[in-house]
Write an enzyme that holds these catalytic residues in place. Structure first.
Site, mmCIF file in Angstrom:
data_model
loop_
_atom_site.group_PDB
_atom_site.id
_atom_site.type_symbol
_atom_site.label_atom_id
_atom_site.label_comp_id
_atom_site.label_asym_id
_atom_site.label_seq_id
_atom_site.Cartn_x
_atom_site.Cartn_y
_atom_site.Cartn_z
ATOM 1 N N THR A 83 -2.384 5.953 -22.474
ATOM 2 C CA THR A 83 -2.347 4.623 -21.885
ATOM 3 C C THR A 83 -0.943 4.086 -22.094
ATOM 4 O O THR A 83 -0.243 4.473 -23.032
ATOM 5 C CB THR A 83 -3.327 3.647 -22.562
ATOM 6 O OG1 THR A 83 -2.921 3.477 -23.919
ATOM 7 C CG2 THR A 83 -4.760 4.159 -22.528
ATOM 8 N N GLU A 102 -0.441 4.779 -0.691
ATOM 9 C CA GLU A 102 -1.232 5.995 -0.950
ATOM 10 C C GLU A 102 -0.352 7.222 -0.770
ATOM 11 O O GLU A 102 0.433 7.307 0.179
ATOM 12 C CB GLU A 102 -2.412 6.072 0.026
ATOM 13 C CG GLU A 102 -3.529 5.109 -0.333
ATOM 14 C CD GLU A 102 -4.651 5.130 0.688
ATOM 15 O OE1 GLU A 102 -4.394 5.501 1.845
ATOM 16 O OE2 GLU A 102 -5.774 4.769 0.312
ATOM 17 N N ASP A 120 -4.865 13.751 -25.757
ATOM 18 C CA ASP A 120 -5.017 12.365 -25.307
ATOM 19 C C ASP A 120 -4.322 11.469 -26.343
ATOM 20 O O ASP A 120 -4.857 11.203 -27.409
ATOM 21 C CB ASP A 120 -6.504 12.033 -25.193
ATOM 22 C CG ASP A 120 -6.750 10.580 -24.795
ATOM 23 O OD1 ASP A 120 -5.789 9.795 -24.747
ATOM 24 O OD2 ASP A 120 -7.923 10.240 -24.537
ATOM 25 N N ARG A 143 -1.011 -2.641 -18.703
ATOM 26 C CA ARG A 143 -2.301 -1.961 -18.793
ATOM 27 C C ARG A 143 -2.343 -0.835 -17.768
ATOM 28 O O ARG A 143 -2.232 -1.077 -16.562
ATOM 29 C CB ARG A 143 -3.382 -3.005 -18.510
ATOM 30 C CG ARG A 143 -4.787 -2.639 -18.825
ATOM 31 C CD ARG A 143 -5.605 -3.896 -19.065
ATOM 32 N NE ARG A 143 -5.237 -4.462 -20.352
ATOM 33 C CZ ARG A 143 -5.653 -3.985 -21.527
ATOM 34 N NH1 ARG A 143 -6.513 -2.982 -21.582
ATOM 35 N NH2 ARG A 143 -5.237 -4.518 -22.660
ATOM 36 N N LYS A 161 -0.987 0.413 -25.119
ATOM 37 C CA LYS A 161 -1.309 0.349 -26.550
ATOM 38 C C LYS A 161 0.005 0.362 -27.330
ATOM 39 O O LYS A 161 0.823 -0.520 -27.107
ATOM 40 C CB LYS A 161 -2.299 1.451 -26.904
ATOM 41 C CG LYS A 161 -3.643 1.262 -26.166
ATOM 42 C CD LYS A 161 -4.694 2.313 -26.505
ATOM 43 C CE LYS A 161 -5.944 2.118 -25.655
ATOM 44 N NZ LYS A 161 -6.955 3.172 -25.886
ATOM 45 N N TYR A 164 0.850 -1.197 0.000
ATOM 46 C CA TYR A 164 0.000 0.000 0.000
ATOM 47 C C TYR A 164 0.874 1.231 0.000
ATOM 48 O O TYR A 164 1.788 1.356 0.818
ATOM 49 C CB TYR A 164 -0.923 0.021 1.226
ATOM 50 C CG TYR A 164 -2.367 -0.015 0.791
ATOM 51 C CD1 TYR A 164 -2.897 1.050 0.062
ATOM 52 C CD2 TYR A 164 -3.172 -1.114 1.038
ATOM 53 C CE1 TYR A 164 -4.203 1.012 -0.394
ATOM 54 C CE2 TYR A 164 -4.473 -1.155 0.579
ATOM 55 C CZ TYR A 164 -4.990 -0.083 -0.133
ATOM 56 O OH TYR A 164 -6.278 -0.137 -0.593
HETATM 57 C C1 LIG Z 1 -8.009 3.630 -25.106
HETATM 58 C C2 LIG Z 1 -8.294 5.059 -24.946
HETATM 59 C C3 LIG Z 1 -8.595 5.612 -23.704
HETATM 60 C C4 LIG Z 1 -8.911 4.781 -22.490
HETATM 61 O O1 LIG Z 1 -7.966 3.937 -22.041
HETATM 62 P P1 LIG Z 1 -8.400 2.763 -21.008
HETATM 63 O O2 LIG Z 1 -7.109 2.276 -20.481
HETATM 64 O O3 LIG Z 1 -9.171 1.767 -21.810
HETATM 65 O O4 LIG Z 1 -9.253 3.406 -19.965
HETATM 66 C C5 LIG Z 1 -8.722 6.993 -23.598
HETATM 67 N N1 LIG Z 1 -8.574 7.782 -24.665
HETATM 68 C C6 LIG Z 1 -8.324 7.287 -25.899
HETATM 69 C C7 LIG Z 1 -8.164 8.220 -27.038
HETATM 70 C C8 LIG Z 1 -8.197 5.904 -26.079
HETATM 71 O O5 LIG Z 1 -7.970 5.430 -27.301
#
Ligand SMILES: *Cc1c(COP(=O)(O)O)cnc(C)c1O
Length: 417
Positions: free
Chosen positions: A223, A53, A197, A232, A226, A51
């Site tokens: 993320t 936090e 994003d 993840r 990807k 933990y």
């Molecule tokens: C995949 C994605 C997310 C979310 O990611 P998660 O890990 O699935 O919550 C946010 N924004 C964009 C543009 C994405 O492609």
């Protein structure tokens, strides 16, 4: 006390079957990848037990001497990778990273400009079924009808009319490069903050094949699982000015204890993404995507925006077969061992559950070592399966060819699976 004996827990049999599925079918979902054995080792480490936090050297609980080093190292590595002043590596996912930025700078009801879901944006960019669309007043921009690229004129008109507090750039199904510079200019013109994003393209940015938005933006979210090929999870980068607000929003604002095992794995992935080999990998993803686009186009599919300059393609199925929906294509291809997802195309007349398109990405097959020649093979296999739909022997023969192809490009040969 002895550990319970879980060896015959059916969950492990399920994991073994999933391992087999990943090894014997084609992973063409644009948001998926194969994490390295080192990333998986860190994810599965004893750090899951702790933990922590708070933030490095400012924790609520004791015993965080080593954890502090790990999280600090992850922050340092990702700041160097993207040229950022501050990093928060705690978001459990990309959606939570976006929530963190919103909570850091917005009040409920504030106006935000984001890309609409049906033109390639993400749920967290203001969809009415998502917390973002419920809590904030999102105004949507999209792509032009003519070239299917982001409509900057429409975006500017809406920004001037609506005076958003925040502009959200980035997409989940957009096959082109997004130039951050005009977005910064627009944000400055209307006095908005700018968030990019980069969930899908973080690995392309790190690998030098997509412009880095960091010098232009207030916030860069992404993320780590990807194209970046880590565990993840999510991450927020920001300018020094917003660092305290972002950290406060993530904890105690949104999350409790961070997943330090995942954060260790993020640190491993950030180091991997800083290598020359990763630059080669990112370039190969893009080359493969372009090759797959050309091959599918030669088979009669229409590519949304006419092609791809990143890791994904959006295919309009209607020119190939007017009756074929994205839903049916996904089901037929699943049966043939080809995993991808149905996707709306801009101004799709079919519902998001049916769609007229599919989205295809090359990050995972590129990790496996496939190249341009294999992209042509994959295009042929997709066409054979879609033409043979309803004919079980035709689908079985495609599936056999898929297994043979996957056998030559095992993602984890060293694991012996
Ligand atoms: C995949 C994605 C997310 C979310 O990611 P998660 O890990 O699935 O919550 C946010 N924004 C964009 C543009 C994405 O492609």
């Amino acid at each position: 006390m002895p550990w319970p004996n879980s060896a015959d827990d059916p969950v492990f049999e399920m994991i073994a079957r999933e391992e087999k599925r990943q090894n014997s079918t084609l992973q063409l979902i644009a948001s998926e990848n194969f994490a390295s054995p080192a990333v998986m080792a860190a994810t599965g480490s004893v750090l899951t037990n702790k933990y922590s936090e708070g933030y490095p050297y400012k924790r609520y609980y004791g015993g965080n001497m080593v954890i502090d080093e790990v999280e600090d190292e992850a922050r340092r590595r990702v700041c160097v990778l993207f040229g950022a002043a501050h990093a928060n590596v705690q978001p459990h996912a990309g959606a939570i990273a976006n929530m963190g930025v919103y909570q850091a700078v917005l009040q409920p009801g504030d106006t935000v400009l984001g890309m609409s879901l049906d033109h390639g944006g993400h749920l967290t960019h203001g969809s009415p079924v998502n917390f973002s669309g419920r809590q904030y007043r999102f105004v949507s921009y999209g792509v032009t009808a003519s070239d299917e690229r982001i409509d900057l004129d429409d975006m500017a008109a809406k920004a001037h009319a609506e005076k958003p507090k925040l502009i959200v750039a980035g997409a989940t199904a957009y096959p082109r490069i997004i130039n951050p510079q005009p977005l910064r200019e627009l944000a400055d013109e209307v006095g908005a903050l700018l968030m990019f994003d980069a969930a899908h393209i973080a690995g392309l940015i790190a690998g030098g094949v997509h412009p880095n938005p960091m010098p232009y933006v207030d916030f860069l979210t992404f993320t780590t699982h990807k194209t970046l090929r880590g565990p993840r999870g999510g991450c927020i980068l920001c300018t020094a000015e917003h660092s305290a607000a972002v950290d406060k929003a993530m904890f105690p604002g949104i999350q409790g204890g961070p997943l330090e095992n995942t954060i260790a794995a993020k640190a491993v992935a950030f180091a991997e993404a800083a290598t020359p080999q990763f630059q080669d990998y990112a370039a190969a993803i893009v080359a493969n995507s372009a090759a797959l686009a050309a091959a599918l186009s030669a088979h009669g599919f229409r590519l949304v925006s006419g092609g791809s300059d990143n890791h994904l393609l959006l295919i309009d199925l209607r020119t190939f077969d007017a009756d074929l929906t994205g839903k049916e294509a996904q089901a037929v291809l699943d049966e043939a061992g080809i995993s991808l997802n149905k996707n709306t195309i801009p101004d799709d007349l079919r519902s998001p559950f049916v769609t007229s398109g599919v989205r295809i990405g090359t990050p995972a097959v590129t990790t496996q070592g496939m190249g341009v020649a294999e992209m042509e093979t994959i295009a042929d296999l997709i066409v054979r399966a879609l033409r043979g739909r309803g004919d079980h022997s035709a689908i079985a023969s495609v599936k056999a060819a898929v297994v043979e192809l996957c056998d030559r490009f095992r993602p984890y040969p060293e694991l012996g699976v």
